[in-house]
Every structure is written in C-alpha cells, then in structure tokens.
Design a protein around this motif. Structure first.
Motif, PDB file in Angstrom:
ATOM      1  N   THR A   7      37.514  34.864  41.859  1.00  0.00           N
ATOM      2  CA  THR A   7      37.954  36.059  42.572  1.00  0.00           C
ATOM      3  C   THR A   7      38.113  37.267  41.658  1.00  0.00           C
ATOM      4  OG1 THR A   7      40.104  35.135  42.343  1.00  0.00           O
ATOM      5  CG2 THR A   7      39.108  35.008  44.522  1.00  0.00           C
ATOM      6  N   ALA A   8      38.432  37.006  40.409  1.00  0.00           N
ATOM      7  CA  ALA A   8      38.665  38.146  39.508  1.00  0.00           C
ATOM      8  C   ALA A   8      37.428  39.023  39.431  1.00  0.00           C
ATOM      9  CB  ALA A   8      39.018  37.648  38.119  1.00  0.00           C
ATOM     10  N   VAL A   9      36.287  38.383  39.434  1.00  0.00           N
ATOM     11  CA  VAL A   9      35.054  39.135  39.288  1.00  0.00           C
ATOM     12  C   VAL A   9      34.833  40.024  40.501  1.00  0.00           C
ATOM     13  CG1 VAL A   9      32.571  38.928  39.010  1.00  0.00           C
ATOM     14  CG2 VAL A   9      34.085  37.360  37.835  1.00  0.00           C
ATOM     15  N   LYS A  10      35.283  39.544  41.640  1.00  0.00           N
ATOM     16  CA  LYS A  10      35.082  40.339  42.843  1.00  0.00           C
ATOM     17  C   LYS A  10      36.143  41.419  42.977  1.00  0.00           C
ATOM     18  CE  LYS A  10      32.916  36.486  45.174  1.00  0.00           C
ATOM     19  NZ  LYS A  10      33.619  35.255  44.794  1.00  0.00           N
ATOM     20  N   GLY A  11      37.060  41.484  42.034  1.00  0.00           N
ATOM     21  CA  GLY A  11      38.012  42.589  42.007  1.00  0.00           C
ATOM     22  C   GLY A  11      39.192  42.416  42.933  1.00  0.00           C
ATOM     23  N   GLU A  12      39.403  41.183  43.432  1.00  0.00           N
ATOM     24  CA  GLU A  12      40.575  40.994  44.278  1.00  0.00           C
ATOM     25  C   GLU A  12      41.801  40.904  43.410  1.00  0.00           C
ATOM     26  OE1 GLU A  12      39.477  37.597  46.572  1.00  0.00           O
ATOM     27  OE2 GLU A  12      37.659  38.634  47.187  1.00  0.00           O
ATOM     28  N   SER A  13      42.945  41.053  44.045  1.00  0.00           N
ATOM     29  CA  SER A  13      44.141  41.091  43.220  1.00  0.00           C
ATOM     30  C   SER A  13      44.420  39.705  42.649  1.00  0.00           C
ATOM     31  CB  SER A  13      45.311  41.606  44.044  1.00  0.00           C
ATOM     32  OG  SER A  13      46.173  40.565  44.331  1.00  0.00           O
ATOM     33  N   VAL A  14      44.385  39.631  41.365  1.00  0.00           N
ATOM     34  CA  VAL A  14      44.521  38.358  40.687  1.00  0.00           C
ATOM     35  C   VAL A  14      45.491  38.549  39.542  1.00  0.00           C
ATOM     36  CG1 VAL A  14      43.283  36.659  39.330  1.00  0.00           C
ATOM     37  CG2 VAL A  14      42.131  37.811  41.197  1.00  0.00           C
ATOM     38  N   LYS A  15      46.373  37.629  39.357  1.00  0.00           N
ATOM     39  CA  LYS A  15      47.337  37.780  38.266  1.00  0.00           C
ATOM     40  C   LYS A  15      47.240  36.640  37.297  1.00  0.00           C
ATOM     41  CE  LYS A  15      49.289  41.458  37.886  1.00  0.00           C
ATOM     42  NZ  LYS A  15      48.563  42.034  36.786  1.00  0.00           N
ATOM     43  N   THR A  16      47.438  36.919  36.080  1.00  0.00           N
ATOM     44  CA  THR A  16      47.464  35.843  35.104  1.00  0.00           C
ATOM     45  C   THR A  16      48.873  35.285  35.085  1.00  0.00           C
ATOM     46  OG1 THR A  16      48.040  37.427  33.419  1.00  0.00           O
ATOM     47  CG2 THR A  16      45.731  36.905  33.672  1.00  0.00           C
ATOM     48  N   SER A  17      49.001  33.994  34.820  1.00  0.00           N
ATOM     49  CA  SER A  17      50.339  33.428  34.797  1.00  0.00           C
ATOM     50  C   SER A  17      50.984  33.628  33.431  1.00  0.00           C
ATOM     51  CB  SER A  17      50.299  31.961  35.184  1.00  0.00           C
ATOM     52  OG  SER A  17      49.424  31.289  34.318  1.00  0.00           O
ATOM     53  N   ASP A  18      50.316  33.131  32.379  1.00  0.00           N
ATOM     54  CA  ASP A  18      50.887  33.401  31.056  1.00  0.00           C
ATOM     55  C   ASP A  18      50.148  34.608  30.499  1.00  0.00           C
ATOM     56  OD1 ASP A  18      48.529  32.053  30.944  1.00  0.00           O
ATOM     57  OD2 ASP A  18      49.043  30.857  29.189  1.00  0.00           O
ATOM     58  N   GLU A  52      46.345  52.943  25.757  1.00  0.00           N
ATOM     59  CA  GLU A  52      47.555  52.436  26.401  1.00  0.00           C
ATOM     60  C   GLU A  52      47.276  51.064  27.008  1.00  0.00           C
ATOM     61  OE1 GLU A  52      50.371  53.663  25.960  1.00  0.00           O
ATOM     62  OE2 GLU A  52      49.835  55.671  25.205  1.00  0.00           O
ATOM     63  N   PRO A  53      48.302  50.204  27.098  1.00  0.00           N
ATOM     64  CA  PRO A  53      48.095  48.847  27.600  1.00  0.00           C
ATOM     65  C   PRO A  53      47.385  48.820  28.950  1.00  0.00           C
ATOM     66  CG  PRO A  53      50.314  49.085  26.758  1.00  0.00           C
ATOM     67  CD  PRO A  53      49.693  50.453  26.701  1.00  0.00           C
ATOM     68  N   GLY A  54      46.397  47.970  29.052  1.00  0.00           N
ATOM     69  CA  GLY A  54      45.711  47.761  30.325  1.00  0.00           C
ATOM     70  C   GLY A  54      44.713  48.839  30.698  1.00  0.00           C
ATOM     71  N   ASN A 205      30.344  47.311  37.320  1.00  0.00           N
ATOM     72  CA  ASN A 205      31.423  47.099  38.277  1.00  0.00           C
ATOM     73  C   ASN A 205      32.182  45.805  37.995  1.00  0.00           C
ATOM     74  OD1 ASN A 205      30.717  49.411  39.604  1.00  0.00           O
ATOM     75  ND2 ASN A 205      29.356  48.357  41.045  1.00  0.00           N
ATOM     76  N   GLU A 206      31.436  44.752  37.681  1.00  0.00           N
ATOM     77  CA  GLU A 206      32.080  43.462  37.416  1.00  0.00           C
ATOM     78  C   GLU A 206      33.009  43.552  36.216  1.00  0.00           C
ATOM     79  OE1 GLU A 206      29.457  40.177  37.091  1.00  0.00           O
ATOM     80  OE2 GLU A 206      28.668  40.418  39.122  1.00  0.00           O
ATOM     81  N   LEU A 207      32.496  44.197  35.180  1.00  0.00           N
ATOM     82  CA  LEU A 207      33.261  44.321  33.942  1.00  0.00           C
ATOM     83  C   LEU A 207      34.550  45.096  34.188  1.00  0.00           C
ATOM     84  CD1 LEU A 207      32.921  43.603  31.028  1.00  0.00           C
ATOM     85  CD2 LEU A 207      31.694  45.730  30.653  1.00  0.00           C
ATOM     86  N   ARG A 208      34.412  46.167  34.921  1.00  0.00           N
ATOM     87  CA  ARG A 208      35.569  47.009  35.187  1.00  0.00           C
ATOM     88  C   ARG A 208      36.601  46.267  36.043  1.00  0.00           C
ATOM     89  NH1 ARG A 208      39.508  50.131  34.155  1.00  0.00           N
ATOM     90  NH2 ARG A 208      39.638  52.125  35.196  1.00  0.00           N
ATOM     91  N   ARG A 212      40.392  45.108  34.886  1.00  0.00           N
ATOM     92  CA  ARG A 212      41.577  45.516  35.649  1.00  0.00           C
ATOM     93  C   ARG A 212      42.393  44.316  36.074  1.00  0.00           C
ATOM     94  NH1 ARG A 212      39.371  50.070  39.555  1.00  0.00           N
ATOM     95  NH2 ARG A 212      39.512  51.812  38.123  1.00  0.00           N
ATOM     96  N   SER A 213      41.703  43.302  36.604  1.00  0.00           N
ATOM     97  CA  SER A 213      42.463  42.183  37.145  1.00  0.00           C
ATOM     98  C   SER A 213      43.143  41.389  36.033  1.00  0.00           C
ATOM     99  CB  SER A 213      41.584  41.290  38.012  1.00  0.00           C
ATOM    100  OG  SER A 213      40.483  40.858  37.263  1.00  0.00           O
ATOM    101  N   LEU A 214      42.551  41.370  34.839  1.00  0.00           N
ATOM    102  CA  LEU A 214      43.202  40.677  33.726  1.00  0.00           C
ATOM    103  C   LEU A 214      44.287  41.529  33.086  1.00  0.00           C
ATOM    104  CD1 LEU A 214      40.157  39.053  31.881  1.00  0.00           C
ATOM    105  CD2 LEU A 214      41.829  37.927  33.341  1.00  0.00           C
ATOM    106  N   GLY A 215      44.221  42.822  33.313  1.00  0.00           N
ATOM    107  CA  GLY A 215      45.217  43.720  32.718  1.00  0.00           C
ATOM    108  C   GLY A 215      45.007  43.888  31.220  1.00  0.00           C
TER     109      GLY A 215
END
Ligand SMILES: Nc1ncnc2c1ncn2[C@@H]1O[C@H](COP(=O)(O)OP(=O)(O)OP(=O)(O)O)[C@@H](O)[C@H]1O
Ligand SMILES: [Mg+2]
Length: 389
Positions: A7-18, A52-54, A205-208, A212-215
């Motif tokens: 999902t991260a590649v498709k740009g959906e909201s994804v969060k990393t846990s650690d 700046e971060p992220g 687009n994928e890279l961007r 973003r999703s990885l922060g």
C-alpha cells in the motif's frame, strides 16, 4: 518499518511501527576540492542547506556543478575539505572528523542502480545488512530485506536473478536495498535518468509517495527541472559549486533570483530593457521591444538602469488585431510548433528581439497563430519580472 508494504507504494496512509522517522540534515559551509595535476580544484564551495525531517529536498543544477560531490560528502564516500555536516544533531563530517558511511544511518541510490548482477533479487536486498557493522542478526536481516522488497512490490520476484529485472524493477531493487537499512535519510543521485519517459513519470510518483508514507527525509539530485519541481518540498539550484537560490518549487518558478535560475528552471523570455520611470516598486516604465512597457521592478532600481525584462512563454497572450490594453507589442510569427499538450510559437518583434509564447491546453491547436501571421502580443504587467544581474 513493520506494517505498510504494498500500500505504501500506492500512497495510501501507511505508518511505520518502529518509526523510520526522517532525520534532520544540516550542511554548513561545505567545501570539497579535487586534486588535479597536484593542484586543488574547488568543486563544492561553501554549500549550506538544511533538510527538515520528512521532507523531500532537491539539488538541481547543470552537469558538473557539484551535485554528486555534495551528495557523496553527505554519504561519507568523500572526505570534505571543510564545513560541518550533521544528522539529527550528530556531527558526521568536518574538515577533520569523518564518520564512515556505514555508521551514518543514510541510504543511497545511484544513477546506475549498482545492483549486483550475480545475485538474486533477495540477496541484493539482504547483502548490505549482513555485512553491516551494526551486526543485525540473520533472521532480522532477512525480515528487513523482505519488508523492503514488499515496499517496492518486488517480493514476488525475490528469487529471480537480479539481471532478469526490467529497468524500472532494477530501480526499485536499488531503492529497496537503500531502505532495508531503515535509514533516516535517503540520498538519490539522478535515480530515474536511465528510465524511459513514461516509466520515469510513474517512478517519480511512486518514489514521492513512498518517501511520504515512510516519513523519511530525502536528498535528491537531478539536472531535470521538471523532476525537481514536481517532487520536492524545497529545491536548491546549484551553479559552479554553489547554491544560487533555495526555495519551494512554486517560488523558484515565479520568482527566480537571477538570470541563471530563470533560464535553468523552465523557459523564459529575457529581453534587454532600460528603466525610464519608477513610480513605486509595483509600477515602473521600461523601454524594451521598441516600446514602453509597464512592469514591477525590484527595490533599488532607478531610471536609467539597464536591466533584463523576463516573462514566461505561457504568460504571453496573442491577439489577431490590435487591442487597447497596456503592454501590447506588434510581432511577426516565424515558427509554430505542435508539442502535444501545447503549441509553442516564436515571433520576431520590430526591435529585432525574439519572443516565444506557449498556448497550453485542449484548444491549443485551434487558438494558435500561423507562421507568417502578424500578431499583437500582450505581456500582462503582473507576469513581467525585472532582473538586475
Ligand atoms: N574524482 C574526481 N576527481 C577530479 N575531479 C572530479 C572528480 N569527480 C568529479 N570531479 C569534477 O568535479 C566537478 C563536479 O562534479 P560532480 O560529479 O559533483 O557534478 P554533477 O553536478 O553531479 O554533474 P552531473 O550532472 O554531470 O552528474 C566536475 O567538474 C567534475 O569534473
Ligand atoms: Mg552527478
């Protein structure tokens, strides 16, 4: 970096846990000389910037301006000759301190991908973790490599030889390998330049969205202005080893600081002009294209100054007959070119200056002038900018 995946590649909201949270990179007065015939040749001269971060930060500039060298100093692949580089407050480089690349928590993707052809896709992703000085346990390394491959949608090809991948897939593998470390900063040196135009757009687009999703924070190097403008939060334009302007993409395009930036970022008409009257910074009269034109001018500009009047081709309007409006100039159309999404036309003004216009959008072919037509060009004062360098 445990959940996310496809999902991260498709740009959906994804969060990393650690969290692979983005780092804050500060580069202060960086200098780098190369030795040439025993003499030092400065190629990076006093480069200062902060990521700046992220955020996604690009170094944009012509070939040889020092982009790769700056990136390699940040990665630790080159020792700098001066200045300070720090990541999240930790100094990683000064003229005398040099933290080795594997201790910098930075991932890097090169222009030629540099994947190992004799290994499988999976081995490419896991190898750097296994030789890492951080001594990641074997099971953990395998898990991270697989996660990184899932992130870039290559997990189903994990056992394939790396050479049996398409250009775009090799690019993704290089990205996965850089991400497997879970770095705080990702460095990308012209990573899309070997791909065909269509794939380049997709990967852009994928890279961007992945970034973003990885922060994660990203430092991107390119000489392609459309790439820098479309992907970045901030862009630094480099010339001759220095940053000449840093701004958000929109500001860079609308308010280039000098002729170099105006010319390098997008297309621009640059017309020699002489200031005749200044009635406040927003309203001056200049002599250009054989007539008097109204334009805003920067502070400090006065009557008699020789300046450059600039305006973007797409801000120009053309009329088939004379119109009663400010800043209208008669011209002859000398070239009309159909470019798909737009039509570009070149005109010659009686003063001898060439002026290029662009008509963008669906109606472009119908609304464009023809070669040989006499037209009236309208340069709206608010679309004009005066540069003094
Ligand atoms: N190892 C080296 N030894 C000597 N000079 C070098 C070395 N590497 C690069 N240079 C020179 O330093 C300058 C900056 O090179 P750099 O690779 O940083 O440019 P760049 O902006 O990345 O260009 P490009 O867009 O072509 O990749 C160039 O003039 C180059 O010739
Ligand atoms: Mg380079």
């Amino acid at each position: 970096m445990t959940v996310m995946l496809e999902t991260a590649v498709k740009g959906e909201s994804v969060k990393t846990s650690d969290a692979t949270a983005g780092g804050r990179l500060v580069v202060d007065a960086l200098k780098k000389d190369y030795e040439l015939d025993g003499a030092p040749v400065p190629v990076v001269k006093d480069v200062t910037f902060t990521i700046e971060p992220g955020t996604f930060y690009s170094l944009l500039g012509p070939s040889g301006c020092g982009k790769t060298t700056t990136l390699r100093c940040v990665a630790g692949l080159e020792k700098s000759n001066g200045g300070v580089i720090s990541l999240d407050g930790m100094t990683i480089s000064t003229g005398t301190v040099h933290v080795s690349p594997d201790k910098r928590d930075i991932g890097m993707v090169f222009q030629n991908y540099a994947i190992w052809p004799h290994m499988t896709v999976f081995a490419n992703a896991v190898f750097p973790l296994q030789v890492s000085s951080t001594r990641i346990p074997k099971q953990e390394a395998r898990k991270r490599a697989m996660e990184a491959l899932e992130l870039v949608q290559l997990d189903h090809l994990a056992q394939r030889p790396a050479t049996a991948l398409s250009g775009g897939q090799q690019q993704r593998l290089a990205l996965a390998r850089a991400l497997a470390h879970r770095p705080r900063l990702l460095l990308l040196d012209e990573p899309l330049s070997n791909l065909d135009a269509k794939l380049r757009d997709t990967m852009r687009n994928e890279l961007r969205s992945l970034q973003r999703s990885l922060g994660i924070s990203a430092l991107y190097v390119t000489h392609d202005q459309s790439e820098a403008l479309s992907m970045s939060d901030r862009v630094a334009v480099m010339n001759g080893g220095r940053i000449v302007q840093e701004a958000a993409p929109r500001e860079l395009y609308d308010q280039p600081a000098d002729r170099f930036v105006a010319d390098f970022v997008g297309r621009v008409n640059m017309i020699p002009a002489v200031v005749r009257e200044v009635d406040g910074a927003a309203d001056a009269s200049v002599e250009a294209l054989g007539t008097r034109l109204t334009t805003p001018v920067p502070d400090g500009v006065g009557a008699g100054d020789e300046v450059t009047l600039t305006f973007r081709p797409e801000s120009l309007r053309w009329h088939a007959s004379e119109v009663e409006r400010p800043n209208v100039v008669a011209a002859q159309v000398v070239r009309v070119e159909f470019l798909g999404e737009m039509v570009e036309y070149e005109t010659e003004v009686r003063s001898g200056d060439d002026v290029v216009g662009r008509i963008v959008g669906r109606g472009a072919p119908l609304n464009s002038p023809r070669e040989g037509d006499r037209v009236f060009l309208e340069l709206a004062p608010h679309a004009c900018r005066v540069l003094t360098d």
